[in-house]
Scaffold this motif. Structure first.
Motif, PDB file in Angstrom:
ATOM      1  N   TRP A 197    -107.038 -26.898 -40.085  1.00 19.00           N
ATOM      2  CA  TRP A 197    -105.587 -26.947 -40.132  1.00 19.00           C
ATOM      3  C   TRP A 197    -105.060 -26.695 -41.524  1.00 19.00           C
ATOM      4  CZ3 TRP A 197    -102.080 -27.562 -36.248  1.00 19.00           C
ATOM      5  CH2 TRP A 197    -102.599 -27.880 -35.005  1.00 19.00           C
ATOM      6  N   ILE A 202     -98.840 -29.029 -41.394  1.00 14.21           N
ATOM      7  CA  ILE A 202     -98.562 -29.867 -40.254  1.00 14.21           C
ATOM      8  C   ILE A 202     -97.453 -30.851 -40.557  1.00 14.21           C
ATOM      9  CG2 ILE A 202    -100.179 -31.700 -40.742  1.00 14.21           C
ATOM     10  CD1 ILE A 202    -100.642 -30.536 -37.549  1.00 14.21           C
ATOM     11  N   LEU A 231    -102.931 -35.652 -38.863  1.00 14.62           N
ATOM     12  CA  LEU A 231    -104.051 -34.910 -38.310  1.00 14.62           C
ATOM     13  C   LEU A 231    -105.045 -35.838 -37.633  1.00 14.62           C
ATOM     14  CD1 LEU A 231    -104.600 -32.175 -40.975  1.00 14.62           C
ATOM     15  CD2 LEU A 231    -103.918 -31.892 -38.627  1.00 14.62           C
ATOM     16  N   GLU A 260    -106.298 -21.498 -32.960  1.00 15.50           N
ATOM     17  CA  GLU A 260    -105.000 -21.861 -33.482  1.00 15.50           C
ATOM     18  C   GLU A 260    -103.943 -21.839 -32.390  1.00 15.50           C
ATOM     19  OE1 GLU A 260    -104.102 -20.149 -37.262  1.00 15.50           O
ATOM     20  OE2 GLU A 260    -101.997 -20.111 -36.675  1.00 15.50           O
ATOM     21  N   TYR A 262    -104.280 -24.937 -30.547  1.00 14.66           N
ATOM     22  CA  TYR A 262    -103.710 -26.071 -31.255  1.00 14.66           C
ATOM     23  C   TYR A 262    -102.205 -26.073 -31.180  1.00 14.66           C
ATOM     24  CZ  TYR A 262    -108.170 -27.077 -33.427  1.00 14.66           C
ATOM     25  OH  TYR A 262    -109.459 -27.391 -33.650  1.00 14.66           O
ATOM     26  N   ASN A 263    -101.660 -24.903 -31.386  1.00 12.28           N
ATOM     27  CA  ASN A 263    -100.205 -24.836 -31.368  1.00 12.28           C
ATOM     28  C   ASN A 263     -99.639 -25.252 -30.034  1.00 12.28           C
ATOM     29  OD1 ASN A 263     -99.600 -24.021 -33.967  1.00 12.28           O
ATOM     30  ND2 ASN A 263    -100.119 -21.915 -33.504  1.00 12.28           N
TER      31      ASN A 263
END
Lengths: 732, 204
Positions: B181, B186, B105, A420, A423-424
């Motif tokens: 996710w 998002i 995404l 994560e 990803y961030n």
């Protein structure tokens, strides 16, 4: 003389007992019960001594009780979220408080004009002053209530940030109206002076805080020889910032918040792990104590002869507080939603309005009113107390069912993970890139710029060993350390796998990860995230990251054992191409990290006591496999880079390696150990993890089918006591 | 203009603004090539610069049926890419939100999946992490690699959970990606403000 201390002791033990009964905090926020206890105590004292119990001294409150709470809150505030929402927070804090203050003041004045209520002697200015002190949303109360309801972080930060920032406005308005009340005539210039004063107060407070935060960070840069007093600096400087700001009549709360946020970033990297833990726990302790005392004192001070009841004034005060708050939030949100990319929904607005709790700040401010100028002071006190009690009790108790009823988004309890974080980060860069392409200076642009400035100047100045840090890597490092500690800490629960069993292992067998194990690993990952960005998911006074449990460590060790088997077996398959195998668990890589030896040494001391002989044996073997490659790497790094040398731990490693093996050549060998990591499933393609080996080396080394390491492992095991205790426990 | 607005969801004001920017970038040509992106100074410092630029030319993002990379994109394509970063609107319903989220995404997924095979393999993931950390000269490749490995493993556990002894985890598919996710909204995070700000003249 003995009453007050005994009161305190009683209160604190009570506070402790309160948490033993688990259900209670979820129904009733702690603040309510504390006030009740205070009331009880006040009643006792009143009854016993026939005079008003000691009222909470405003000085005591502002100088001693309030700073720890604000410090604690500021230190653990999620800064990124705070700054992302800064505009909104600022808007609510400044304009909202102004709106409330003036609105309440004027409407109360209107009420006072009605002669039927007997309030005509209260002037407009006095009403305005009253309005300004009662519109202050209180961080203590907000914390106490929001702690248990776990709304999503955005909402929490809005309400809480507002409660912190509105101190500037409150201070200015309060002093302004107070001096106006005492002045004969008021000119327009005075009003403008008042407005200018606001900026001075707010910005001045923040500047003092930041300045002292930098000084603190700079000081800690040089404290590596005197680790013991590092926590002291943190507390001293923050308190100093508060006092300095108050001395200049600036906003102390903002100063201490700014100081805490600044310090947090830099001090954390300079102080040792132990100091950091000390700071954390001590802060929490202080703030818990302060909060308890504040509420109890509020309860105690309520009982007594300080009151004057007037139905109209009190009830209308309460009514206006609620109405103006709701109106204010609604109107302001409509305006600020235009500027926000994520608009605030009605639910959010409701919670924000409902979360505007009043607390001890207004309480103390009302006690500070000079009675000469305010003949109706007692009336004010009564009204304030009623409002506080209402907000704390009624709103505090009902907010939780309301949150559930409205289905407000709760805080995301998902455990953060390395992926994560990746990803961030990736995300941020994408956004920044797109913003650049767009030619738009958004949030990300400014944050990027600040980061660059930070890296270039500030960090070099303020941090002792400045290496450009990546949050991903630091997170990773931390979890590795944690893992290594746990490994070293708990003994292995099963015996060493014998060579026979090892050769039985078929190729291609992958140990599946059970969800429980994953959970454990995630837990470990989380613990280390306490220091990384998304650190406090939701602010909770009473719990910090929990410590690893026994069971968890054992799980890890089970996995480790399996992974050892895996790793040993896999060495011959290294040369083969594996299709994108991704089943590796965490790898213990330890780039130059000087904190490890300290901890490991401490930890393993305990571990060698705990557990039986077989445990320590395999544990040793494990750690040997585990860390030796790192040792090799660390040693190589030592030569390559002028580093702060690791303590003698390293030397012992070297000796061990050289002593028990053939020397240098063998030192290479552990490095060939593909993965001394926990239970990876399939080896990855090239595993020159520890810096030196390339594929060629690996393929060259492992011609024979039989992997090299098992002999070592077996040898360790079979060599019994001679090897068992000597080298392994030595480095520790 | 109107149909552009309808298709991409931008307001006409935003389209104008973006058009101005497009002209700046393309130096008044009709199309943009990769080289035009070099003229943006700040983008130089972005570690994943390559991937971002690549994403603009990725045919999958441009909603074309074919695969591979386009050589140049026109304004419409530019808008299409930018539309991935639109903020959500209040009036979107559940289904629209879901679709919106998937699209965003998917855009991210394509950035990870450089060989266009629909899966993020370990090598690609490593590539991503190495690029991310490339701005940091002190980091060795192994750290990046091990981090990627660890993250991949986490992904495997989320997506597949309990794996049999003979299973090999090929790579992260889009469904797995979605799963990962899930907790993060998002749609609220992936947006850029398209307010009417004067374009900073980056390229002359």
């Amino acid at each position: 003389h003995t009453v007050t201390p005994s009161t305190n002791v009683f209160a604190l033990t009570y506070c402790g007992c309160f948490h033993l009964y688990h259900k209670l905090p979820s129904i009733v926020p702690e603040s309510c019960l504390l006030i009740l206890v205070g009331l009880l105590l006040g009643g006792i004292i009143f009854g016993a001594e026939e005079k008003s119990p000691p009222v909470m001294n405003s000085d005591v409150f502002f100088l001693y009780l309030l700073p720890p709470i604000v410090l604690d809150a500021g230190y653990f505030m999620p800064t990124r979220l705070f700054f992302e929402n800064f505009g909104t927070i600022f808007w609510y804090a400044v304009v909202g408080t102004l709106w409330n203050a003036i609105g309440i003041g004027i409407s109360l004045y209107g009420i006072c004009q009605i002669s039927a209520f007997g309030l005509t002697d209260i002037t407009l200015l006095q009403n305005l002053l009253f309005g300004s002190l009662i519109s202050a949303v209180d961080p203590v109360a907000v914390l106490a209530v929001f702690e248990n309801i776990h709304v999503n972080e955005q909402l929490y930060i809005l309400v809480f940030g507002e409660s912190l920032l509105n101190d500037a406005i409150t201070v200015v308005l309060y002093n302004l109206f107070k001096s106006f009340c005492q002045m004969r005539t008021i000119k327009v210039i005075d009003i403008f002076a008042g407005i200018a004063n606001f900026f001075i107060v707010g910005i001045g407070g923040v500047l003092i805080g930041i300045l002292l935060g930098f000084v603190a960070a700079f000081t800690t840069r040089f404290t590596h020889k005197i680790r013991v007093i590092e926590p002291l600096f943190v507390f001293l400087y923050s308190y100093l910032s508060y006092i300095t700001a108050e001395m200049f009549h600036l906003s102390g709360i903002m100063a201490i918040t700014a100081c805490a946020m600044t310090m947090n970033k830099y001090v954390e990297e300079n102080v040792s792990q132990k100091s950091y833990t000390t700071i954390k726990y001590f802060m929490k302790m202080l703030s818990s104590v302060s909060e308890t005392l504040i509420f109890i004192f509020m309860g105690v001070s309520t009982v007594g002869k300080n009151h004057e009841w007037n139905w109209a004034f009190v009830s209308f005060t309460l009514l206006f507080c609620l109405i103006w708050r709701a109106l204010g939030v609604f109107v302001l949100t409509q305006i600020i939603n235009v500027f926000r990319t994520i608009p605030l929904t009605f639910k959010d607005q409701f919670i924000i309005a409902y979360g505007g709790l009043r607390g001890a700040i207004c309480f103390s401010l009302v006690f500070l009113l000079p009675p000469a100028v305010f003949p109706r002071k007692k009336l004010f006190i009564t009204a304030v107390i009623v409002v506080i009690f209402f907000t704390v009790f009624i709103q505090g108790i009902t907010i939780r069912p309301l949150v559930e009823f409205l289905d407000v988004k709760r805080s995301n309890k998902k455990q953060p993970a390395v992926s994560e974080e990746i990803y961030n980060r990736f995300f941020d860069h994408v956004k920044t890139g797109i913003e650049d392409v767009c030619g738009h200076w958004g949030h990300n642009f400014w944050r990027d710029k600040f980061k660059k400035f930070d890296n270039k100047y500030l960090r070099r100045l303020l941090i002792r060993e400045n290496q450009p840090k990546s949050s991903i890597v630091s997170l990773y490092k931390k979890l590795e350390i944690k893992h290594a500690i746990e490994m070293a800490e708990s003994g292995m629960i099963s015996k060493v796998p014998s060579s026979v069993s090892l050769s039985d292992y078929h190729e291609g067998k992958i140990k599946p990860l059970s969800p429980a194990e994953m959970e454990n690993m995630r837990e470990i990952l989380t613990k280390n995230l306490y220091q990384i960005r998304h650190r406090t998911m939701s602010y909770n006074r009473h719990s910090l990251a929990a410590d690893a449990g026994e069971k968890q460590a054992k799980e890890i060790l089970i996995r480790r054992r399996h992974s050892l088997r895996e790793s040993l077996r896999k060495t011959n398959s290294l040369s083969r191409e594996r299709p994108a195998a991704a089943n590796t668990k965490r790898f213990l890589s330890l780039p130059k990290n000087t904190k490890l030896p300290e901890k490991l040494r401490v930890r393993n001391k305990t571990s060698s006591r705990v557990g039986d002989s077989s445990d320590s044996e395999l544990d040793a073997a494990t750690t040997v496999l585990n860390l030796r490659p790192r040792a090799g790497k660390i040693l190589r790094d030592q030569r390559l880079r002028p580093q702060r040398p690791l303590p003698e731990f390293r030397v012992e490693w070297k000796n061990e390696v050289d002593g028990s093996q053939d020397g240098r050549g063998e030192q290479q060998e552990p490095s060939t150990l593909p993965q001394p990591s926990i239970g990876f499933r399939q080896p990855l393609l090239t595993r020159p993890r520890f810096g030196t080996l390339s594929r060629e080396d690996l393929t060259a080394d492992h011609g024979p089918a039989r992997p090299m390491p098992p002999p070592r492992l077996v040898r360790q095991a079979s060599q019994g006591d001679r090897q068992r205790n000597k080298p392994e426990n030595q480095p520790y | 203009m109107r149909e552009l607005a309808d298709r991409t969801g931008f307001t006409s004001e935003q389209i104008e603004h973006l058009h101005r920017r497009f002209k700046q970038l393309s130096q008044d040509q009709l199309t943009i090539r990769k080289e035009n992106f070099d003229s943006i100074p700040d983008l130089e410092f972005n570690p994943i610069r390559g991937k971002i630029v690549h994403a603009f030319f990725d045919k999958r993002n441009l909603r074309q049926e074919s695969d591979g990379l386009a050589d140049e994109i026109n304004f419409e394509d530019f808008l299409t890419i930018m539309s991935y970063f639109r903020p959500i609107e209040m009036n979107m319903d559940e289904e629209q939100l879901d679709r919106f989220r998937k699209e965003k995404l998917k855009f991210l997924f394509h950035m990870y999946d450089s060989d266009h095979d629909g899966k993020i393999t370990l090598q690609e993931y490593r590539n991503v992490v190495e690029e991310l950390l490339s701005g940091n000269p002190h980091l060795e490749k192994e750290s990046a690699r091990s981090i990627a490995d660890g993250a991949m493993m986490e992904a495997a556990s989320i997506c597949v959970g309990q794996m049999g002894p003979d299973q090999v985890y090929e790579g992260i598919t889009f469904e797995d990606f979605l799963k990962m996710w899930q907790g993060i909204d998002i749609e609220t995070k992936m947006h850029v403000r398209f307010l009417n700000v004067d374009t900073i003249a980056h390229c002359y």
